[in-house]
Design an enzyme around this catalytic site. Sequence first.
Site, short mmCIF file in Angstrom:
data_model
loop_
_atom_site.label_atom_id
_atom_site.label_comp_id
_atom_site.label_asym_id
_atom_site.label_seq_id
_atom_site.Cartn_x
_atom_site.Cartn_y
_atom_site.Cartn_z
N ASP A 508 0.76 -1.25 0.00
CA ASP A 508 0.00 0.00 0.00
C ASP A 508 0.80 1.31 0.00
O ASP A 508 1.15 1.82 -1.04
CB ASP A 508 -1.01 -0.02 1.16
CG ASP A 508 -2.02 -1.14 1.01
OD1 ASP A 508 -1.79 -2.05 0.20
OD2 ASP A 508 -3.05 -1.14 1.72
N GLU A 705 -2.89 -7.24 13.27
CA GLU A 705 -2.54 -7.07 11.85
C GLU A 705 -1.05 -6.71 11.69
O GLU A 705 -0.39 -7.18 10.76
CB GLU A 705 -3.40 -5.95 11.26
CG GLU A 705 -3.22 -5.72 9.77
CD GLU A 705 -4.14 -4.63 9.23
OE1 GLU A 705 -4.82 -3.96 10.05
OE2 GLU A 705 -4.19 -4.45 8.01
C1 6A9 Z 1 -10.23 -0.85 2.70
C2 6A9 Z 1 -11.12 -0.05 4.81
C3 6A9 Z 1 -12.73 -0.09 8.02
C4 6A9 Z 1 -4.13 -4.10 3.62
O1 6A9 Z 1 -5.21 -7.95 4.70
C5 6A9 Z 1 -5.84 -7.44 3.58
C6 6A9 Z 1 -5.07 -6.28 3.00
C7 6A9 Z 1 -3.68 -6.72 2.55
O2 6A9 Z 1 -3.80 -7.55 1.44
C8 6A9 Z 1 -2.80 -5.56 2.18
O3 6A9 Z 1 -1.50 -6.02 1.91
N1 6A9 Z 1 -4.99 -5.20 3.99
C9 6A9 Z 1 -2.74 -4.57 3.32
O4 6A9 Z 1 -1.91 -3.48 2.97
C10 6A9 Z 1 -6.34 -4.70 4.37
C11 6A9 Z 1 -7.01 -4.06 3.19
C12 6A9 Z 1 -8.32 -3.45 3.45
C13 6A9 Z 1 -8.80 -2.76 2.21
C14 6A9 Z 1 -10.19 -2.28 2.33
C15 6A9 Z 1 -11.43 -0.57 3.46
C16 6A9 Z 1 -12.18 -0.41 5.76
O5 6A9 Z 1 -11.71 -0.25 7.08
#
Ligand code: 6A9
Length: 737
Positions: A508, A705
Amino acid sequence: MMLHLLIFVIGCVLAGNSQDLLWGPYNPGVFSGFRSRDPELPTLSFLWHSFELNTSVPIRYTCDNEVALNGYGWTDFDPRLGGRHVVDDAGHKVIVETRFVKSPHGYVVRVQVDPKTPVSFLTYLHVDGATDSFDIHQGPDTLTVASVRKDYKFEVPSLHSFASFPVIEEHRYRATDVLAELIQLRLKKLQETYSDEEIKALSNAEYMLVPQILSPSANALFVQAIADKPFTFDISFVASKSAPQPVYVQKKYNDTLERIDQHFTDTYSFQAPFDTPEHRTFGKQVLSDLLGGIGAFHGKMLVDRTNRHVEVFDESALEDRVRPEDADEEGPYDLFTCTPSRSKFPRGFYWDEGFHLLPIIPYDIDLAAEILESWFSLVDEDGWIAREQILGSEARSRVPPDFQVQYPYTANPPTLVMALSSIIDQLHGFGARAEQSEFDEIDVYGEANTEMTTALKKVYPLVKMHYEWFRRTQRGEIRQYDRRSFSSVEGYRWRDRTATHCFASGLDDYPRAGVLNSGELNVDLLSWVGAFSRAMLKFAVYVGETEDAEDFEEDYNAVVRNIEDLHWIENENSYCDIAVVDGESVPACRKGYLSLFPFMLQLLDAQNPHIEAIVDFMRDPETIWSPYGLRSLSKQDPDYGTGENYWRSPIWININYLVLEALQKYGQEIKGPLHDKIMNVYRELRQNVVNTVYNEHKRTGYVWEQYDPDTGYGKGGKPFTGWTSLVVLIMNMPESL
Ligand code: 6A9
């Protein structure tokens, strides 16, 4: 056309051995929800709130990241057998335990509610599909709920009160809203007859939210209990109207826990200093929670196929990237997948999934293969799989609008083939699982080696298409720089990046080159292509596609050469991205996780002269080393800890895991003083990472996380039993090399 036929055939092959996976807690975004992989079959869930006839009282239903709980999750779970789930709800002063036991044709859930103050507890049963409804028979203490159209029935105790009614399809999953409406109606009714003072003094019976009504063509049923003392009840389900209803048997539940425990012991033996009973319990719980986060998703997704921004480098234009009018619904699709976080991200994520499967493969290879095949069934005509799988309204309701739409030029690290490769490795060493057939009633774990090979053969063309899509759509333009010459065209650039974010990379907000243009080359992406081609080579050999295997080998060799030729920057002593500034190709070195990719994906051979520099870099407390694990970005980077600080300092367990695997490999292959250096870094890092996750779990009740590099405290989403569960594999790694 061909494609659909193929998927259908795969479905048939799988159907044979996945009956026992048909039912489960496959709605992980709610505290307690059981459903089927068949979207036409009903969903069972539980809700509770403190006993107040008040429309503002918070209702517990969907897992909420901010809710005041001491913790929740599966202490023991196996999707083929059952398990134990506990919610310790400090806010509502109640502990809710569900014991889930599977039987050959269904399951039983025993619910144990232990309130410290009066609680209103609701069982909610609803049909997800459009056409079915319930046929409910009222016995003396139970309701038998059968389907009008399908072949199943539930037995639910009628408890204090119940009501069934028709709810329109789009509202049915919104159990909290449906219940809030019932509360409102009841309150209104009471207020017509009583004063506020009188209402407060009413007895439980009058206070009931749900009147005892059973409406014809109901597709939703609530059953309510109000209590201030512990109470227990059972709900049972059979997937056939003629089959006898299973009953809860303590012995069977005890057996289930014992089997899980035994199978866990057979699978994992944690190595010093983590060979303690406490770490074992912790590991079993984390693996259980990863398995308990598996969901069965169904529905339509939003895709923008206009490709408006595929080659746009001007940031202002990217601001209006999300144009809802350009997005169309596609599907419905089905996906059987793990989820990163039940509270924050309860849906499938492509690159998370490859990590999720790694601790599952040694425990239940068939389950892992089934999940993998489910993902590959999503490959479209072009070979694309959407990065984030937001299927259906329930899943979509958890995502802000700006993040709902998927773009068919956006990739994500191909970790699924890392899992595929690990499955093939395990199949080669097949044999250890043979004794598992002692699991009598239910046919579990790796029975079907030959069936799996057949299924993998069927999936091969899809994976190959996906590989071709990946290399075609993410290809970069290699320009002359540094008077270097390049022996191949293997160079890649993530599509869908802005000046501040590259969601496609998975990292990200990790900083990249300050300028955006088509001459950029990303070292992580080239490394992923290398890992992809290596896995394809293994896969092709496994399924006997020898000609393809030769091509993949060529791709792999070309990638490995260009990692050196394009991305090693001598005076930075590091692998770096390449950017184009004023028409000149220049290194864009943003040191941190990005610099580690060729090493962590094991694309360097043991003689590679740069290994020592990488190991020195990671062990340096002034760059990414911390007592809690490796930081995402070097302390020396100007963006360290800035902005939303997501991938700009916090410690991520998936990357630390990959680094540990690589350290292990190179430590074993390399001899002499470098061996000792690698081994020390390996040993320390392994202990730091496990201690961080373990201590925070102990302190907070959750795995997280990411972790703060200054304090070791958990950050971001919780529980995050996605790739943080790799801690199980890390505890299983050897102590020294
Ligand atoms: C956004 C926000 C209330 C971000 O674990 C899933 C992903 C990974 O694949 C990625 O590498 N996470 C990491 O940088 C979470 C992604 C959430 C995106 C949705 C909405 C809602 O929050």
